[in-house]
Design an enzyme around this catalytic site. Structure first.
Site, PDB file in Angstrom:
ATOM      1  CE1 TYR A  30      -3.621   2.618   0.528  1.00  0.00           C
ATOM      2  CE2 TYR A  30      -2.191   3.427   2.274  1.00  0.00           C
ATOM      3  CZ  TYR A  30      -3.273   3.596   1.438  1.00  0.00           C
ATOM      4  OH  TYR A  30      -4.007   4.757   1.504  1.00  0.00           O
ATOM      5  CB  VAL A  92      -7.779  -1.117   8.020  1.00  0.00           C
ATOM      6  CG1 VAL A  92      -9.098  -1.828   7.761  1.00  0.00           C
ATOM      7  CG2 VAL A  92      -7.706  -0.632   9.467  1.00  0.00           C
ATOM      8  N   GLY A  98     -13.747   1.315   6.051  1.00  0.00           N
ATOM      9  CA  GLY A  98     -15.089   1.866   6.127  1.00  0.00           C
ATOM     10  C   GLY A  98     -15.991   1.126   7.098  1.00  0.00           C
ATOM     11  N   GLY A 102     -10.232   0.840  11.728  1.00  0.00           N
ATOM     12  CA  GLY A 102      -9.157   1.767  12.091  1.00  0.00           C
ATOM     13  C   GLY A 102      -9.518   2.580  13.322  1.00  0.00           C
ATOM     14  CG  ASN A 129      -2.228   7.286   3.411  1.00  0.00           C
ATOM     15  OD1 ASN A 129      -3.370   7.304   2.956  1.00  0.00           O
ATOM     16  ND2 ASN A 129      -1.756   6.286   4.128  1.00  0.00           N
ATOM     17  CE1 TYR A 136      -4.605   7.372  11.330  1.00  0.00           C
ATOM     18  CE2 TYR A 136      -2.941   8.445   9.998  1.00  0.00           C
ATOM     19  CZ  TYR A 136      -3.488   7.297  10.527  1.00  0.00           C
ATOM     20  OH  TYR A 136      -2.919   6.083  10.267  1.00  0.00           O
TER      21      TYR A 136
END
Length: 164
Positions: A30, A92, A98, A102, A129, A136
């Protein structure tokens, strides 16, 4: 440990090392660095469950399948005189995003930080990101723009260590 209707969080055990390492490799993909993972099962097992553990890990699961993880350790602040909780990695799996995984992992870490008397919970995020940064910030996390993270590793680390 905390549970959502279909997601359970639990502290990792030695039996979880292969699954954790798989998730770490997924995180590296990722983060566009699939070949950067040098960690082995033996190194991860020693770090989490050895004689002097260096970190702790929490797994998120549903129906016996790993959905994500958080690996963290304590730090120390000379300004507050108290420990901090540093989140080294949170991941995740894409298919589980979703679903609150997280958020549940970070809520667990926030509770652990308070239980340990930590002054703060900190982590780093790659500047590209955007989904993570938005997430966050939705939790109330604030970027520390005035700080620049430095790293000494490889040959440079070895050279400094060998200086007289």
């Amino acid at each position: 440990m905390e549970q959502k209707p279909d997601v359970a969080l639990r502290e990792a055990t030695p039996d979880d090392v292969p699954a954790l390492l798989g998730l770490v490799r997924d995180l590296a993909v990722y983060e566009k660095a699939p070949n950067a993972v040098e960690m082995t099962e033996a190194l991860l097992s020693a770090a989490l469950f050895g004689e002097t553990p260096l970190a702790r890990a929490v797994l998120a699961e549903a129906q016996g399948k790993s959905l994500g993880f958080a690996i963290w350790f304590t730090s120390f602040s000379t300004w507050t005189g108290r420990a901090g909780l540093y989140l080294e990695d949170l991941f995740v799996a894409p298919h589980a995003r979703g679903r609150g995984v997280g958020r549940a992992l970070l809520r667990h870490l926030a509770r652990e930080a308070i239980r340990l008397g930590c002054a703060r919970l900190e982590w780093s995020v790659l500047d590209w990101n955007a989904p993570a940064i938005t997430f966050y910030q939705s939790l109330g996390a604030e970027p520390l723009d005035e700080w620049t993270r430095y790293r000494l590793h490889g040959e440079a680390l070895g050279r400094l260590a060998q200086e007289n």
